[in-house]
Structure formats: C-alpha cells, structure tokens
Design an enzyme around this catalytic site. Sequence first.
Site, PDB file in Angstrom:
ATOM      1  N   GLN A  98      -2.377 -21.821   0.941  1.00  0.00           N
ATOM      2  CA  GLN A  98      -2.661 -21.408  -0.435  1.00  0.00           C
ATOM      3  C   GLN A  98      -1.845 -22.274  -1.392  1.00  0.00           C
ATOM      4  O   GLN A  98      -1.995 -22.162  -2.601  1.00  0.00           O
ATOM      5  CB  GLN A  98      -2.251 -19.946  -0.627  1.00  0.00           C
ATOM      6  CG  GLN A  98      -2.985 -18.990   0.283  1.00  0.00           C
ATOM      7  CD  GLN A  98      -2.365 -17.598   0.218  1.00  0.00           C
ATOM      8  OE1 GLN A  98      -2.683 -16.791  -0.633  1.00  0.00           O
ATOM      9  NE2 GLN A  98      -1.459 -17.322   1.134  1.00  0.00           N
ATOM     10  N   ASN A  99      -0.949 -23.087  -0.849  1.00  0.00           N
ATOM     11  CA  ASN A  99      -0.034 -23.839  -1.705  1.00  0.00           C
ATOM     12  C   ASN A  99      -0.703 -25.071  -2.292  1.00  0.00           C
ATOM     13  O   ASN A  99      -1.623 -25.635  -1.710  1.00  0.00           O
ATOM     14  CB  ASN A  99       1.217 -24.243  -0.921  1.00  0.00           C
ATOM     15  CG  ASN A  99       2.034 -23.035  -0.535  1.00  0.00           C
ATOM     16  OD1 ASN A  99       1.779 -21.941  -1.025  1.00  0.00           O
ATOM     17  ND2 ASN A  99       2.998 -23.221   0.339  1.00  0.00           N
ATOM     18  N   HIS A 116      -6.403 -23.638  -2.566  1.00  0.00           N
ATOM     19  CA  HIS A 116      -6.251 -23.542  -4.022  1.00  0.00           C
ATOM     20  C   HIS A 116      -6.086 -24.909  -4.686  1.00  0.00           C
ATOM     21  O   HIS A 116      -5.610 -24.990  -5.811  1.00  0.00           O
ATOM     22  CB  HIS A 116      -5.074 -22.621  -4.357  1.00  0.00           C
ATOM     23  CG  HIS A 116      -5.310 -21.188  -3.933  1.00  0.00           C
ATOM     24  ND1 HIS A 116      -4.306 -20.277  -3.728  1.00  0.00           N
ATOM     25  CD2 HIS A 116      -6.457 -20.523  -3.676  1.00  0.00           C
ATOM     26  CE1 HIS A 116      -4.833 -19.110  -3.352  1.00  0.00           C
ATOM     27  NE2 HIS A 116      -6.120 -19.236  -3.307  1.00  0.00           N
ATOM     28  N   CYS A 151     -11.519 -42.381 -21.694  1.00  0.00           N
ATOM     29  CA  CYS A 151     -12.421 -41.776 -22.699  1.00  0.00           C
ATOM     30  C   CYS A 151     -11.710 -40.785 -23.618  1.00  0.00           C
ATOM     31  O   CYS A 151     -12.367 -40.137 -24.427  1.00  0.00           O
ATOM     32  CB  CYS A 151     -13.582 -41.083 -21.987  1.00  0.00           C
ATOM     33  SG  CYS A 151     -13.091 -39.546 -21.198  1.00  0.00           S
ATOM     34  N   GLY A 188       4.945 -16.774   4.997  1.00  0.00           N
ATOM     35  CA  GLY A 188       5.351 -16.841   3.592  1.00  0.00           C
ATOM     36  C   GLY A 188       4.269 -16.487   2.596  1.00  0.00           C
ATOM     37  O   GLY A 188       4.164 -17.131   1.554  1.00  0.00           O
ATOM     38  N   ALA A 232      11.253 -18.537   6.787  1.00  0.00           N
ATOM     39  CA  ALA A 232      10.342 -19.373   7.578  1.00  0.00           C
ATOM     40  C   ALA A 232      11.072 -20.606   8.131  1.00  0.00           C
ATOM     41  O   ALA A 232      10.835 -21.013   9.266  1.00  0.00           O
ATOM     42  CB  ALA A 232       9.168 -19.803   6.707  1.00  0.00           C
TER      43      ALA A 232
HETATM   44  P1  NAD Z   1       3.478 -15.054  -3.209  1.00  0.00           P
HETATM   45  O1  NAD Z   1       4.487 -15.561  -4.172  1.00  0.00           O
HETATM   46  O2  NAD Z   1       2.585 -13.950  -3.623  1.00  0.00           O
HETATM   47  O3  NAD Z   1       4.244 -14.545  -1.865  1.00  0.00           O
HETATM   48  C1  NAD Z   1       5.214 -15.298  -1.195  1.00  0.00           C
HETATM   49  C2  NAD Z   1       5.784 -14.468  -0.074  1.00  0.00           C
HETATM   50  O4  NAD Z   1       6.719 -15.271   0.641  1.00  0.00           O
HETATM   51  C3  NAD Z   1       6.540 -13.220  -0.547  1.00  0.00           C
HETATM   52  O5  NAD Z   1       6.172 -12.117   0.238  1.00  0.00           O
HETATM   53  C4  NAD Z   1       8.005 -13.593  -0.331  1.00  0.00           C
HETATM   54  O6  NAD Z   1       8.806 -12.470  -0.047  1.00  0.00           O
HETATM   55  C5  NAD Z   1       7.890 -14.522   0.870  1.00  0.00           C
HETATM   56  N1  NAD Z   1       9.002 -15.481   1.023  1.00  0.00           N
HETATM   57  C6  NAD Z   1       9.780 -16.012   0.058  1.00  0.00           C
HETATM   58  N2  NAD Z   1      10.652 -16.884   0.585  1.00  0.00           N
HETATM   59  C7  NAD Z   1      10.421 -16.899   1.928  1.00  0.00           C
HETATM   60  C8  NAD Z   1      10.987 -17.617   3.007  1.00  0.00           C
HETATM   61  N3  NAD Z   1      11.966 -18.507   2.823  1.00  0.00           N
HETATM   62  N4  NAD Z   1      10.517 -17.396   4.241  1.00  0.00           N
HETATM   63  C9  NAD Z   1       9.508 -16.487   4.459  1.00  0.00           C
HETATM   64  N5  NAD Z   1       8.939 -15.774   3.457  1.00  0.00           N
HETATM   65  C10 NAD Z   1       9.372 -15.996   2.202  1.00  0.00           C
HETATM   66  O7  NAD Z   1       2.647 -16.316  -2.734  1.00  0.00           O
HETATM   67  P2  NAD Z   1       1.250 -16.427  -1.951  1.00  0.00           P
HETATM   68  O8  NAD Z   1       1.045 -15.285  -1.043  1.00  0.00           O
HETATM   69  O9  NAD Z   1       1.161 -17.834  -1.510  1.00  0.00           O
HETATM   70  O10 NAD Z   1       0.105 -16.239  -3.020  1.00  0.00           O
HETATM   71  C11 NAD Z   1       0.119 -16.543  -4.310  1.00  0.00           C
HETATM   72  C12 NAD Z   1      -0.419 -17.809  -4.892  1.00  0.00           C
HETATM   73  O11 NAD Z   1       0.689 -18.566  -5.259  1.00  0.00           O
HETATM   74  C13 NAD Z   1      -1.247 -18.721  -4.143  1.00  0.00           C
HETATM   75  O12 NAD Z   1      -2.425 -18.737  -4.844  1.00  0.00           O
HETATM   76  C14 NAD Z   1      -0.607 -20.123  -4.296  1.00  0.00           C
HETATM   77  O13 NAD Z   1      -1.572 -21.044  -4.733  1.00  0.00           O
HETATM   78  C15 NAD Z   1       0.363 -19.941  -5.359  1.00  0.00           C
HETATM   79  N6  NAD Z   1       1.666 -20.639  -5.319  1.00  0.00           N
HETATM   80  C16 NAD Z   1       1.839 -21.860  -4.739  1.00  0.00           C
HETATM   81  C17 NAD Z   1       3.098 -22.445  -4.716  1.00  0.00           C
HETATM   82  C18 NAD Z   1       3.278 -23.765  -4.045  1.00  0.00           C
HETATM   83  O14 NAD Z   1       2.358 -24.570  -3.996  1.00  0.00           O
HETATM   84  N7  NAD Z   1       4.469 -23.978  -3.479  1.00  0.00           N
HETATM   85  C19 NAD Z   1       4.195 -21.800  -5.309  1.00  0.00           C
HETATM   86  C20 NAD Z   1       3.981 -20.555  -5.904  1.00  0.00           C
HETATM   87  C21 NAD Z   1       2.717 -19.976  -5.865  1.00  0.00           C
END
Ligand code: NAD
Length: 240
Positions: A98-99, A116, A151, A188, A232
């Site tokens: 999702q990142n 995403h 453009c 995560g 993680a």
């Molecule tokens: P989220 O923020 O909803 O959840 C992240 C989860 O990871 C939480 O439950 C948190 O407690 C857990 N977490 C935090 N640090 C951790 C670690 N070190 N080890 C293990 N777990 C850990 O994010 P999501 O579920 O990915 O969904 C939300 C949306 O956020 C997605 O659509 C994504 O596109 C976007 N997003 C992307 C980034 C990125 O690209 N790095 C950053 C923030 C959000």
Amino acid sequence: MIASLKEAVNFGGVVAFTGAGVSAESGIPTYRGTGGFWTKYDPDKYASIDYFEQDPSYYWRFFRDTRLDLLRHPKPNPAHLALAELETRGKLQAVITQNIDGLHQEAGSRKVIELHGSSRKFHCLECCRSYLLEEIEAELEKHLPPLCADCNGILRPDIVFFGEMLPPGAIEEAMDLASRASLLLVIGSSLVVYPAAQIPMAAKSCGARLAIINDEPTPADGLSDWVLMGKAGEILPQLL
Ligand code: NAD
C-alpha cells in the site's frame, strides 16, 4: 511462534502484503497512530482527489514540506531488506504494497505491486508528460503547484488519492497472487483502508495461512495463524 513461521516461509509460496508500518523504521511516519501524518494534517484536505482538484497547491505544499525530504534519501530498513532477500532465495513470490515510497524496490525487491501508486513519479494533467522526483525538485522551489515544462499544465503525483479507484491491473494481480499463496505475510498495516485491506481476507478464504506482523492489534488478528506483535525491522530478519 517465530520458529513455526520460519518453517512455513521455507516451504515457499509466500506473498507479502505491506503497509506504512514497514517503512516506519526508515523514518517515514505512518498515517494513523502516534505521530502519524493524519494526527497533524486533515486527510480530507491533503489526500482527497476532490480537494486536489479544487486547490492543488494545498497538496503540493504538504508534499514539499513533509514528504520531499523523506523521499530524497531513501533508506530501506531491515524489514525491506529481509523481504528482498526472501525473494532472492526463491521463497517470496511478490510484495503487494500500500506504500507509495518505493523502498521495497530500493531494497532490491523485484516483484512489487503498488496498489496506491508511487510518490516518486508524476505526470502533467494536460499533456500527460511523465516526470521523476529528481526532475521536479527545482520546479517545486519556484511554483506551487509545479508546472509542466512543455505545456505549463499542473503536475500531479502518480498516487491514488482518497476518492479514486485503485489501478485495475494492480488490484487484479494482487488478488490473484493472494488467492494462490500458501502463506500471506501481512506487515505494518492497520488493515482499515479498503479495498486494499480485503486482500488478507481474500487470501484466507482461498486457503492461505495468514501471519500478521504489526506493533498493535489489527482487525484480522482473530483470523490469523500467527500474530507477531512488534517491529517489522526486528521480526522479519529472524525469518531468514
Ligand atoms: P496505517 O498508518 O493505517 O497503519 C500502519 C500500521 O503499522 C499501524 O497499525 C502501526 O501500529 C503499525 N506499525 C508502525 N510502526 C511499525 C513497525 N515498526 N513495525 C510493525 N508495525 C508498525 O497504514 P496502512 O495500513 O498502510 O494504510 C494506510 C495508507 O497509508 C495506505 O494507503 C498507504 O498508501 C499510506 N501510507 C503510505 C506511506 C508510505 O509510503 N511509507 C506512509 C504513510 C501512509
């Protein structure tokens, strides 16, 4: 618990499904939870397509002030590196993420499905010319929103805003991989953003075992064969 998961990983047929938590140890804040972006910024303004269309400079200011620096010096952490190594060893088939930060690819993962999109790529809303991050950095200093060199059209990131569909090819491929996996490592993710969060449930209903690796409980914990609570970057290297 980790020993039996390691055994299942060694068996192969593994697919990973990752969220913002996998990049937290690279210094990229998650969206939700302590220190998350959405505790400081309103997602209805900064992440919605309706708002972007009304006033793109809002998003671009957020991008310049909060994301740009994080994306300039990508730093995959031990969690990204462990997943790349599992792929190299033939144990992991793909990472569905999702990142939007590109850190899996930076760590060496080859098969990455970005549900995403990517915040390292951009295109012009008028002529569709594509740009990479390095190509728009100077423009961001001059104009908000940044403009197309050809453009003068407004640029947008190749990400999926709230209110937009996921790329159909990516979600289909992700569902297909998840439905054929023997084991889905869910890493995560708060599992609250749909439709991406359906993927673990789809894998489970097609017979995959689920392992949740997260530092807080998730709505799928009750369905899972393994729940490993912690960071993680500390847990995944133990699977190698
Ligand atoms: P989220 O923020 O909803 O959840 C992240 C989860 O990871 C939480 O439950 C948190 O407690 C857990 N977490 C935090 N640090 C951790 C670690 N070190 N080890 C293990 N777990 C850990 O994010 P999501 O579920 O990915 O969904 C939300 C949306 O956020 C997605 O659509 C994504 O596109 C976007 N997003 C992307 C980034 C990125 O690209 N790095 C950053 C923030 C959000």
